[in-house]
Design an enzyme around this catalytic site. Sequence first.
Site, PDB file in Angstrom:
ATOM      1  N   LYS A  29       0.840  -1.212   0.000  1.00  0.00           N
ATOM      2  CA  LYS A  29       0.000   0.000   0.000  1.00  0.00           C
ATOM      3  C   LYS A  29       0.868   1.252   0.000  1.00  0.00           C
ATOM      4  CE  LYS A  29      -4.033  -1.998  -0.049  1.00  0.00           C
ATOM      5  NZ  LYS A  29      -4.882  -1.874  -1.259  1.00  0.00           N
ATOM      6  N   ARG A  30       2.088   1.097  -0.482  1.00  0.00           N
ATOM      7  CA  ARG A  30       3.025   2.239  -0.603  1.00  0.00           C
ATOM      8  C   ARG A  30       3.213   2.955   0.740  1.00  0.00           C
ATOM      9  NH1 ARG A  30       2.852  -1.107  -4.383  1.00  0.00           N
ATOM     10  NH2 ARG A  30       2.795  -0.409  -6.558  1.00  0.00           N
ATOM     11  N   LEU A  68      -1.764   9.593   4.047  1.00  0.00           N
ATOM     12  CA  LEU A  68      -2.945   9.035   4.724  1.00  0.00           C
ATOM     13  C   LEU A  68      -3.510   7.863   3.929  1.00  0.00           C
ATOM     14  CD1 LEU A  68      -5.284   9.573   6.880  1.00  0.00           C
ATOM     15  CD2 LEU A  68      -6.396  10.838   5.047  1.00  0.00           C
ATOM     16  N   GLU A 116       4.271  15.042   5.728  1.00  0.00           N
ATOM     17  CA  GLU A 116       4.071  15.536   7.095  1.00  0.00           C
ATOM     18  C   GLU A 116       4.945  14.761   8.087  1.00  0.00           C
ATOM     19  OE1 GLU A 116      -0.390  15.308   6.829  1.00  0.00           O
ATOM     20  OE2 GLU A 116      -0.228  17.381   7.499  1.00  0.00           O
ATOM     21  N   GLU A 136      -3.478  16.534  -1.161  1.00  0.00           N
ATOM     22  CA  GLU A 136      -4.706  16.843  -0.420  1.00  0.00           C
ATOM     23  C   GLU A 136      -5.579  17.816  -1.199  1.00  0.00           C
ATOM     24  OE1 GLU A 136      -1.725  16.659   0.873  1.00  0.00           O
ATOM     25  OE2 GLU A 136      -1.748  15.859   2.906  1.00  0.00           O
ATOM     26  N   ARG A 139      -7.473  16.125  -3.751  1.00  0.00           N
ATOM     27  CA  ARG A 139      -8.405  15.115  -3.195  1.00  0.00           C
ATOM     28  C   ARG A 139      -9.569  15.794  -2.462  1.00  0.00           C
ATOM     29  NH1 ARG A 139      -5.891  11.751  -5.938  1.00  0.00           N
ATOM     30  NH2 ARG A 139      -3.865  10.929  -5.307  1.00  0.00           N
ATOM     31  N   GLY A 144      -3.632  17.397   7.620  1.00  0.00           N
ATOM     32  CA  GLY A 144      -4.148  17.226   8.983  1.00  0.00           C
ATOM     33  C   GLY A 144      -3.112  16.655   9.935  1.00  0.00           C
TER      34      GLY A 144
HETATM   35  C1  1HE Z   1      -3.119   3.651  -1.276  1.00  0.00           C
HETATM   36  C2  1HE Z   1      -2.539   4.925  -1.090  1.00  0.00           C
HETATM   37  C3  1HE Z   1      -3.120   5.749  -0.106  1.00  0.00           C
HETATM   38  C4  1HE Z   1      -1.455   3.916  -2.640  1.00  0.00           C
HETATM   39  N1  1HE Z   1      -4.175   5.271   0.588  1.00  0.00           N
HETATM   40  N2  1HE Z   1      -4.163   3.227  -0.572  1.00  0.00           N
HETATM   41  N3  1HE Z   1      -2.097  10.303  -0.636  1.00  0.00           N
HETATM   42  C5  1HE Z   1      -2.265  10.336  -1.983  1.00  0.00           C
HETATM   43  O1  1HE Z   1      -3.189  10.928  -2.512  1.00  0.00           O
HETATM   44  C6  1HE Z   1      -1.287   9.548  -2.777  1.00  0.00           C
HETATM   45  C7  1HE Z   1      -1.996   8.360  -3.408  1.00  0.00           C
HETATM   46  N4  1HE Z   1      -1.044   7.411  -3.982  1.00  0.00           N
HETATM   47  C8  1HE Z   1      -0.437   7.619  -5.167  1.00  0.00           C
HETATM   48  O2  1HE Z   1      -0.518   8.662  -5.786  1.00  0.00           O
HETATM   49  C9  1HE Z   1       0.364   6.483  -5.701  1.00  0.00           C
HETATM   50  O3  1HE Z   1      -0.103   5.291  -5.088  1.00  0.00           O
HETATM   51  C10 1HE Z   1       1.893   6.590  -5.444  1.00  0.00           C
HETATM   52  C11 1HE Z   1       2.470   7.703  -6.339  1.00  0.00           C
HETATM   53  C12 1HE Z   1       2.211   6.850  -4.001  1.00  0.00           C
HETATM   54  C13 1HE Z   1       2.571   5.243  -5.823  1.00  0.00           C
HETATM   55  O4  1HE Z   1       2.192   4.870  -7.132  1.00  0.00           O
HETATM   56  P1  1HE Z   1       2.368   3.346  -7.597  1.00  0.00           P
HETATM   57  O5  1HE Z   1       2.008   3.266  -9.064  1.00  0.00           O
HETATM   58  O6  1HE Z   1       3.708   2.824  -7.178  1.00  0.00           O
HETATM   59  O7  1HE Z   1       1.308   2.497  -6.719  1.00  0.00           O
HETATM   60  P2  1HE Z   1      -0.276   2.360  -6.921  1.00  0.00           P
HETATM   61  O8  1HE Z   1      -0.573   1.300  -7.935  1.00  0.00           O
HETATM   62  O9  1HE Z   1      -0.933   3.653  -7.108  1.00  0.00           O
HETATM   63  O10 1HE Z   1      -0.733   1.831  -5.483  1.00  0.00           O
HETATM   64  C14 1HE Z   1      -0.495   0.497  -5.045  1.00  0.00           C
HETATM   65  C15 1HE Z   1      -1.610   0.163  -4.079  1.00  0.00           C
HETATM   66  O11 1HE Z   1      -1.502   1.026  -2.938  1.00  0.00           O
HETATM   67  C16 1HE Z   1      -2.991   0.407  -4.638  1.00  0.00           C
HETATM   68  O12 1HE Z   1      -3.873  -0.526  -4.039  1.00  0.00           O
HETATM   69  P3  1HE Z   1      -4.359  -1.854  -4.814  1.00  0.00           P
HETATM   70  O13 1HE Z   1      -5.242  -2.536  -3.818  1.00  0.00           O
HETATM   71  O14 1HE Z   1      -5.057  -1.361  -6.058  1.00  0.00           O
HETATM   72  O15 1HE Z   1      -3.097  -2.605  -5.136  1.00  0.00           O
HETATM   73  C17 1HE Z   1      -3.344   1.803  -4.149  1.00  0.00           C
HETATM   74  O16 1HE Z   1      -4.721   2.014  -4.045  1.00  0.00           O
HETATM   75  C18 1HE Z   1      -2.711   1.737  -2.760  1.00  0.00           C
HETATM   76  N5  1HE Z   1      -2.416   3.077  -2.254  1.00  0.00           N
HETATM   77  N6  1HE Z   1      -1.523   5.060  -1.951  1.00  0.00           N
HETATM   78  C19 1HE Z   1      -4.671   4.054   0.334  1.00  0.00           C
HETATM   79  N7  1HE Z   1      -2.630   6.945   0.168  1.00  0.00           N
HETATM   80  C20 1HE Z   1      -3.156  13.499   8.124  1.00  0.00           C
HETATM   81  S1  1HE Z   1      -3.849  13.989   6.768  1.00  0.00           S
HETATM   82  C21 1HE Z   1      -2.871  13.507   5.477  1.00  0.00           C
HETATM   83  C22 1HE Z   1      -3.658  13.652   4.210  1.00  0.00           C
HETATM   84  C23 1HE Z   1      -3.017  12.910   3.082  1.00  0.00           C
HETATM   85  O17 1HE Z   1      -1.995  12.285   3.226  1.00  0.00           O
HETATM   86  S2  1HE Z   1      -3.858  12.994   1.633  1.00  0.00           S
HETATM   87  C24 1HE Z   1      -2.773  12.333   0.479  1.00  0.00           C
HETATM   88  C25 1HE Z   1      -3.008  10.851   0.313  1.00  0.00           C
END
Ligand code: 1HE
Length: 262
Positions: A29-30, A68, A116, A136, A139, A144
């Site tokens: 889940k990265r 997150l 963060e 964020e 999205r 947070g």
């Molecule tokens: C996740 C998450 C996640 C991956 N929550 N499941 N963060 C984001 O908006 C970033 C979202 N993630 C991405 O943009 C990409 O995953 C990455 C650039 C980090 C990596 O890409 P990649 O191609 O290596 O991996 P992937 O195929 O996108 O993800 C692999 C799996 O991890 C996949 O699940 P699967 O069941 O389909 O295999 C994704 O759904 C899962 N995954 N990132 C849940 N973040 C205190 S407040 C903080 C607020 C925030 O942090 S908001 C920003 C959230």
Amino acid sequence: MTTSNPDLSLQFVGEQSEVALVTLNRPVKRNALNDGLVMALRDVFQNLPKSVRAAVVNGNGDHFCAGLDLSELSERDAAQGVLHSRMWHAALECVEKGTVPVVAALHGAVVGGGLELASACHIRVADESTFYALPEGTRGIFVGGGGSVRVPKLIGAARMTDMMLTGRVYNAADGERVGLAQYLVPTGTALDKAIELATRIAANAPMTNFALMHALPRIAEQPADHGLFTEALMASVAQSAPEAKARVRAFLEGKAAKVQKD
Ligand code: 1HE
């Protein structure tokens, strides 16, 4: 060694196991941070053994941390949302204002809550695969986990605003240029560099490390007159410690290292 949570591992490195190596271990889940992982981070940093003098945080797999865990972004009312964010704050406070300096070893995605977490560490070492973002904004949510307090201290509010308004992604070189990381190293070497730095930090007088973690950030936020007074108090406490006197004496007797160019 796993902690009470298999998604977080804890090892000890260095000749006297003086460096704690804390690894996010959820590569599938990265290394997305679900509530359990955030609380495990809190527990680890609250309970580091006394023998530990510095720590390194890194991530297993191709990325440091995807932020997150969005799959847990359940329906919360406003009060529950505040408490959830405060839970992150409490955990990252244990990283930033815990017992030892923490070096983040960054690679791949350092995004959202991952940035963060990195910002709560005292030094950031990035390899050339690193990229930074605050998705964020795109999205429909907000930071947070302390990002709005800590990230502007690294890069300024204007750059953070840009990252969140436009989804701008900084690559490793630009990230180092603007101050997201203090070190930029070849791909695959961030962890080695972070451990090298943590080992050096672990050899400092503990009072110096304490002052840098607990006094300096507060002094930086005080009005100048208050800051100068706090500095004087801290300097006096530090220099009166027996270890400081021994270290200064060692230099005067030619037994301690000189300052040298790298
Ligand atoms: C996740 C998450 C996640 C991956 N929550 N499941 N963060 C984001 O908006 C970033 C979202 N993630 C991405 O943009 C990409 O995953 C990455 C650039 C980090 C990596 O890409 P990649 O191609 O290596 O991996 P992937 O195929 O996108 O993800 C692999 C799996 O991890 C996949 O699940 P699967 O069941 O389909 O295999 C994704 O759904 C899962 N995954 N990132 C849940 N973040 C205190 S407040 C903080 C607020 C925030 O942090 S908001 C920003 C959230």
